[in-house]
Design a protein around this motif. Structure first.
Motif, mmCIF file in Angstrom:
data_model
loop_
_atom_site.group_PDB
_atom_site.id
_atom_site.type_symbol
_atom_site.label_atom_id
_atom_site.label_comp_id
_atom_site.label_asym_id
_atom_site.label_seq_id
_atom_site.Cartn_x
_atom_site.Cartn_y
_atom_site.Cartn_z
ATOM 1 N N VAL A 243 -39.301 106.504 39.251
ATOM 2 C CA VAL A 243 -39.166 107.933 39.509
ATOM 3 C C VAL A 243 -39.642 108.702 38.281
ATOM 4 N N LEU A 244 -40.624 109.578 38.482
ATOM 5 C CA LEU A 244 -41.122 110.413 37.392
ATOM 6 C C LEU A 244 -40.215 111.619 37.187
ATOM 7 N N ASP A 245 -39.869 112.290 38.271
ATOM 8 C CA ASP A 245 -38.919 113.400 38.218
ATOM 9 C C ASP A 245 -38.496 113.757 39.634
ATOM 10 N N ARG B 178 -37.124 126.781 49.522
ATOM 11 C CA ARG B 178 -36.779 125.791 48.509
ATOM 12 C C ARG B 178 -36.725 124.408 49.163
ATOM 13 N N VAL B 179 -37.313 123.417 48.485
ATOM 14 C CA VAL B 179 -37.300 122.041 48.988
ATOM 15 C C VAL B 179 -37.018 121.097 47.828
ATOM 16 N N TYR B 180 -36.680 119.865 48.166
ATOM 17 C CA TYR B 180 -36.574 118.820 47.156
ATOM 18 C C TYR B 180 -37.955 118.206 46.951
ATOM 19 N N CYS B 181 -38.319 118.018 45.684
ATOM 20 C CA CYS B 181 -39.576 117.340 45.349
ATOM 21 C C CYS B 181 -39.249 116.110 44.504
ATOM 22 N N ILE B 182 -39.723 114.963 44.941
ATOM 23 C CA ILE B 182 -39.526 113.706 44.226
ATOM 24 C C ILE B 182 -40.908 113.126 43.926
ATOM 25 N N ILE C 267 -29.091 114.288 48.044
ATOM 26 C CA ILE C 267 -29.910 113.078 47.956
ATOM 27 C C ILE C 267 -30.458 112.856 46.545
ATOM 28 N N LEU C 268 -30.591 113.923 45.767
ATOM 29 C CA LEU C 268 -31.129 113.776 44.409
ATOM 30 C C LEU C 268 -30.177 113.006 43.506
ATOM 31 N N GLN C 269 -28.927 112.837 43.923
ATOM 32 C CA GLN C 269 -27.969 112.053 43.145
ATOM 33 C C GLN C 269 -27.999 110.566 43.524
ATOM 34 N N GLU C 270 -28.788 110.216 44.523
ATOM 35 C CA GLU C 270 -28.877 108.819 44.955
ATOM 36 C C GLU C 270 -29.900 108.053 44.109
ATOM 37 N N ASP C 271 -29.955 106.739 44.309
ATOM 38 C CA ASP C 271 -30.931 105.892 43.625
ATOM 39 C C ASP C 271 -32.297 106.094 44.276
ATOM 40 N N LEU C 272 -33.146 106.860 43.637
ATOM 41 C CA LEU C 272 -34.440 107.216 44.224
ATOM 42 C C LEU C 272 -35.527 106.193 43.915
ATOM 43 N N LEU D 35 -32.671 104.826 52.650
ATOM 44 C CA LEU D 35 -31.696 105.831 52.212
ATOM 45 C C LEU D 35 -31.409 106.834 53.329
ATOM 46 N N TYR D 36 -32.466 107.286 53.993
ATOM 47 C CA TYR D 36 -32.294 108.209 55.115
ATOM 48 C C TYR D 36 -31.384 107.597 56.190
ATOM 49 N N ALA D 37 -31.667 106.326 56.519
ATOM 50 C CA ALA D 37 -30.928 105.678 57.600
ATOM 51 C C ALA D 37 -29.479 105.399 57.210
ATOM 52 N N ASN D 38 -29.279 104.872 56.013
ATOM 53 C CA ASN D 38 -27.953 104.409 55.613
ATOM 54 C C ASN D 38 -26.998 105.546 55.242
ATOM 55 N N HIS D 39 -27.538 106.633 54.665
ATOM 56 C CA HIS D 39 -26.671 107.710 54.177
ATOM 57 C C HIS D 39 -26.649 108.935 55.092
ATOM 58 N N TYR D 40 -27.708 109.113 55.890
ATOM 59 C CA TYR D 40 -27.800 110.346 56.678
ATOM 60 C C TYR D 40 -27.979 110.103 58.177
#
Length: 246
Positions: free
Chosen positions: A110-112, A133-137, A163-168, A175-180
């Protein structure tokens, strides 16, 4: 006329030299004298070996790069490309699974990651109002330790709280399936040959203007909602696109 004739002969001679260099280096690879990720001799040595100029040599190396046989890294030189990954964009597998299934080793860095005001093209992709506003990974993905993919993920935050607090570094698909409880549905997929933008070439440690395969994905979930958009910049020699449609 004489001048034009001399120029034509010089051009023909250069093309013969370029062809000879390409055939020689291809032969080294096919015969096992150079293996995957091996470094080619320095350009100065190759120029001397083929009794040619650096300009002519680089033309030959550029042709081999365009064929995906070799790749260049900034300040490191030229290397033999490893085997390509077979990639079917119609399947819903994710990067880590796809790479492992082919006997290779995947990794993600993960860069940022953060919340940003959405650029206008991304708003269009995500069907959001301008200025949303969106999340950018931003991530770099590797195969057998070699950085092959720079990707920017843009997520609609309404579907992925915290989601930004998860292991990205893990698969977003999982992650989408298991958490959301969100699973991918339909995908809009566009592919374009290009060169790497500055951010991508720096992240992958590539020379300027290296060839890239640019893939845009607009993903919907199982309910038909647009949930995210991926901008992927792949090394040109990484993928073998193989699609079977029914």
């Amino acid at each position: 006329m004489l001048h034009n004739g001399a120029s034509f002969c010089a051009s023909l001679s250069r093309q013969k030299t370029v062809t000879a260099i390409c055939q020689a280096i291809t032969g080294w690879i096919e015969q096992g004298e150079l293996s995957h990720n091996d470094r080619l001799p320095a350009e100065r040595m190759l120029s001397e070996q083929f009794t040619t100029t650096r300009i002519t040599l680089r033309e030959a190396l550029g042709q081999l790069e365009a064929q995906g046989l070799i790749y260049r890294e900034e300040r490191r030189g030229w290397f033999v490309s490893p085997p390509r990954i077979v990639y079917n964009p119609l399947t819903r597998s994710h990067f880590h699974a796809m790479v492992r299934e082919q006997g290779r080793v995947p990794a993600t860095e993960v860069l940022d990651a953060g919340e940003i005001t959405t650029p206008a093209p991304i708003c269009t992709h995500l069907a959001l109002p301008t200025g949303s506003r969106v999340y950018c990974i931003r991530r770099v993905r590797r195969i057998d330790g070699r950085a092959v993919l720079y990707v920017e993920h843009y997520l609609n935050p309404g579907y992925f709280p915290a989601i930004l607090q998860e292991d990205l570094t893990s698969s977003l698909t999982e992650l989408y399936a298991n958490h959301y409880g969100i699973h991918y549905g339909k995908v809009r997929f566009a592919m374009l040959p290009t060169t790497f933008p500055l951010a991508a070439s720096q992240a992958l440690k590539l020379a300027d203007n290296s060839p890239a395969l640019f893939i845009t994905r607009i993903n919907r979930d199982q309910h038909g909602r647009i949930i995210d958009c991926d901008l992927e910049y792949w090394r040109y020699d990484t993928l073998h696109i193989n699609v079977e449609a029914q």
